[in-house]
Design a protein around this motif. Structure first.
Motif, mmCIF file in Angstrom:
data_model
loop_
_atom_site.group_PDB
_atom_site.id
_atom_site.type_symbol
_atom_site.label_atom_id
_atom_site.label_comp_id
_atom_site.label_asym_id
_atom_site.label_seq_id
_atom_site.Cartn_x
_atom_site.Cartn_y
_atom_site.Cartn_z
ATOM 1 N N HIS A 1 0.840 -1.191 0.000
ATOM 2 C CA HIS A 1 0.000 0.000 0.000
ATOM 3 C C HIS A 1 0.880 1.248 0.000
ATOM 4 O O HIS A 1 2.045 1.213 0.397
ATOM 5 N N GLN A 2 0.314 2.350 -0.457
ATOM 6 C CA GLN A 2 1.094 3.585 -0.489
ATOM 7 C C GLN A 2 1.529 4.017 0.912
ATOM 8 O O GLN A 2 2.540 4.705 1.068
ATOM 9 N N HIS A 3 0.805 3.596 1.949
ATOM 10 C CA HIS A 3 1.202 3.926 3.312
ATOM 11 C C HIS A 3 2.414 3.126 3.776
ATOM 12 O O HIS A 3 2.999 3.438 4.821
ATOM 13 N N ALA A 4 2.800 2.074 3.032
ATOM 14 C CA ALA A 4 3.954 1.267 3.407
ATOM 15 C C ALA A 4 5.271 1.880 2.949
ATOM 16 O O ALA A 4 6.333 1.360 3.270
ATOM 17 N N THR A 5 5.220 2.958 2.198
ATOM 18 C CA THR A 5 6.430 3.593 1.689
ATOM 19 C C THR A 5 6.826 4.767 2.578
ATOM 20 O O THR A 5 6.063 5.202 3.443
ATOM 21 N N GLY A 6 8.033 5.251 2.355
ATOM 22 C CA GLY A 6 8.484 6.451 3.058
ATOM 23 C C GLY A 6 9.091 6.202 4.408
ATOM 24 O O GLY A 6 9.156 7.115 5.237
ATOM 25 N N ALA A 7 9.569 4.973 4.681
ATOM 26 C CA ALA A 7 10.224 4.710 5.960
ATOM 27 C C ALA A 7 11.551 5.455 6.020
ATOM 28 O O ALA A 7 12.271 5.557 5.030
ATOM 29 N N SER A 8 11.885 5.974 7.187
ATOM 30 C CA SER A 8 13.138 6.696 7.350
ATOM 31 C C SER A 8 14.310 5.741 7.254
ATOM 32 O O SER A 8 14.187 4.534 7.480
ATOM 33 N N THR A 9 15.489 6.277 6.953
ATOM 34 C CA THR A 9 16.664 5.436 6.727
ATOM 35 C C THR A 9 17.335 5.006 8.024
ATOM 36 O O THR A 9 18.051 4.011 8.032
ATOM 37 N N HIS A 10 17.103 5.709 9.128
ATOM 38 C CA HIS A 10 17.763 5.331 10.372
ATOM 39 C C HIS A 10 16.998 4.179 11.026
ATOM 40 O O HIS A 10 15.847 3.918 10.728
ATOM 41 N N ALA A 11 17.671 3.487 11.921
ATOM 42 C CA ALA A 11 17.066 2.358 12.618
ATOM 43 C C ALA A 11 15.927 2.849 13.497
ATOM 44 O O ALA A 11 16.060 3.850 14.213
ATOM 45 N N PRO A 12 14.776 2.200 13.492
ATOM 46 C CA PRO A 12 13.626 2.657 14.266
ATOM 47 C C PRO A 12 13.820 2.439 15.759
ATOM 48 O O PRO A 12 14.598 1.597 16.190
ATOM 49 N N LYS A 13 13.083 3.199 16.548
ATOM 50 C CA LYS A 13 13.109 3.067 17.994
ATOM 51 C C LYS A 13 11.948 2.187 18.444
ATOM 52 O O LYS A 13 10.847 2.285 17.923
ATOM 53 N N ILE A 14 12.218 1.352 19.429
ATOM 54 C CA ILE A 14 11.223 0.442 19.958
ATOM 55 C C ILE A 14 10.769 0.961 21.309
ATOM 56 O O ILE A 14 11.593 1.328 22.153
ATOM 57 N N PRO A 15 9.463 1.023 21.561
ATOM 58 C CA PRO A 15 8.996 1.518 22.859
ATOM 59 C C PRO A 15 9.566 0.710 24.016
ATOM 60 O O PRO A 15 9.416 -0.506 24.075
ATOM 61 N N GLY A 16 10.263 1.385 24.929
ATOM 62 C CA GLY A 16 10.837 0.719 26.082
ATOM 63 C C GLY A 16 12.121 -0.023 25.811
ATOM 64 O O GLY A 16 12.645 -0.687 26.705
ATOM 65 N N ARG A 17 12.648 0.057 24.581
ATOM 66 C CA ARG A 17 13.871 -0.656 24.233
ATOM 67 C C ARG A 17 14.887 0.334 23.666
ATOM 68 O O ARG A 17 14.526 1.268 22.961
ATOM 69 N N ARG A 18 16.148 0.094 23.952
ATOM 70 C CA ARG A 18 17.203 0.960 23.457
ATOM 71 C C ARG A 18 17.840 0.436 22.182
ATOM 72 O O ARG A 18 18.431 1.192 21.434
ATOM 73 N N LYS A 19 17.749 -0.891 21.956
ATOM 74 C CA LYS A 19 18.399 -1.488 20.811
ATOM 75 C C LYS A 19 17.467 -1.508 19.614
ATOM 76 O O LYS A 19 16.243 -1.495 19.766
ATOM 77 N N SER A 20 18.056 -1.546 18.439
ATOM 78 C CA SER A 20 17.266 -1.631 17.215
ATOM 79 C C SER A 20 16.783 -3.061 17.024
ATOM 80 O O SER A 20 17.381 -4.014 17.522
ATOM 81 N N PRO A 21 15.675 -3.259 16.302
ATOM 82 C CA PRO A 21 15.171 -4.614 16.076
ATOM 83 C C PRO A 21 16.144 -5.449 15.262
ATOM 84 O O PRO A 21 16.855 -4.954 14.397
ATOM 85 N N ALA A 22 16.143 -6.743 15.547
ATOM 86 C CA ALA A 22 17.096 -7.630 14.882
ATOM 87 C C ALA A 22 16.782 -7.779 13.402
ATOM 88 O O ALA A 22 17.668 -8.058 12.603
ATOM 89 N N ARG A 23 15.522 -7.580 13.015
ATOM 90 C CA ARG A 23 15.130 -7.812 11.636
ATOM 91 C C ARG A 23 15.050 -6.513 10.837
ATOM 92 O O ARG A 23 14.371 -6.451 9.830
#
Length: 290
Positions: free
Chosen positions: A102-124
């Motif tokens: 879907h058009q809403h699936a595009t436009g993700a930022s290039t940096h690693a996303p933040k996880i609520p309550g977590r400091r590390k980036s997701p493994a996947r």
């Protein structure tokens, strides 16, 4: 709750301690909200009020996808099925399906996303986010290995333009069904089937090395190349038409999987979120009465 309420069957496998900030509240409404959105594909903000805050449902699905919680639940459900003898290891077929983005699936930022309550980036987290451009536009492809009961054992998500043959080994290597009695998880099926797209020397050598029988038809160009090389081309590959008929099982598995509208059309920007969405659909198939 009635149709599609799986909270009671999933309760033994759900996480209890949230870490900092106390414990999770009742998972029932959240899980039912995730399953409702899974089946209908509606936006998170449009969830009915009976499921509580849509933000809570979305955040929990996102965090569980990043932490691999859905994958651990899937492993536990598969272990129960294997202990009950409900997994057909005799024939495992590989196939793939393309999901429009879907058009809403595009436009993700290039940096690693933040996880609520977590400091590390997701493994996947992957730089391409599992999105590719083909004739149909932006697409994602699900490569899966399905057992004889029309349920996926494992799957891999790639951009839509990626080929099927190179993903055969990664999909088969992801199969890990734990044993409730202890010991090493089961990773090797008795037989593997696939269509012509999965025919390659690399795949056949890998299956022979692992002592796995396989039924994969050889395309005409590969047969001609083998004959042209003479004795250096190797022996003729075996093919059993009767066994090959069971390839319809993985096709039916794909059809069942894409009955979930949130899987048939990708709405999430992040690959790990879509991976969690597919994992929830696979869990639903494993808990469906046979």
């Amino acid at each position: 709750m009635g149709r599609g309420d799986l909270s009671a069957r999933l309760e033994p496998h759900l996480p209890v301690n949230r870490g900092r900030g106390g414990r999770w509240q009742c998972h029932r409404w959240v899980i039912n909200g995730i399953l409702f959105r899974q089946r209908t594909g509606l936006p998170w903000r449009n969830l009915p009020p009976c499921f509580g805050s849509w933000k809570t449902v979305q955040d929990r699905h996102r965090s569980w996808s990043a932490e691999g919680t859905w994958e651990r639940i899937l492993r536990a459900v598969q272990a129960e099925a294997d202990a009950g003898g409900r997994i057909d290891w005799g024939m495992v077929s590989v196939d793939s399906t393309t999901c429009r983005a879907h058009q809403h699936a595009t436009g993700a930022s290039t940096h690693a996303p933040k996880i609520p309550g977590r400091r590390k980036s997701p493994a996947r987290h992957r730089p391409d986010e599992g999105l590719g451009r083909s004739r149909g536009g932006l697409t994602s492809k699900i490569h899966l290995a399905g057992e004889g009961g029309c349920r996926p054992l494992e799957f891999v998500i790639t951009p839509g333009q990626w080929g099927d043959a190179p993903q055969t080994i990664p999909v088969l290597e992801e199969i890990r069904v734990p044993r409730q009695a202890g010991g090493r998880p089961r990773t090797r099926p008795d037989h593997v089937g696939g269509d012509r797209a999965y025919s390659s020397r690399r795949n056949r050598c890998h299956l022979r090395r692992r002592q796995i029988k396989h039924t994969i038809p050889e395309p005409g160009d590969q047969r001609a190349n083998r004959r042209r090389r003479g004795s250096q081309g190797g022996r003729r590959t075996g093919f059993d038409k009767t066994v090959y008929r069971r390839r319809n099982e993985v096709e039916r598995t794909v059809n069942r999987l894409k009955n979930f509208r949130a899987v048939a059309t990708r709405f999430g920007k992040r690959a790990y979120v879509f991976h969690g969405t597919v994992s929830v659909a696979v869990i639903r198939l494993w808990l469906r009465p046979q």
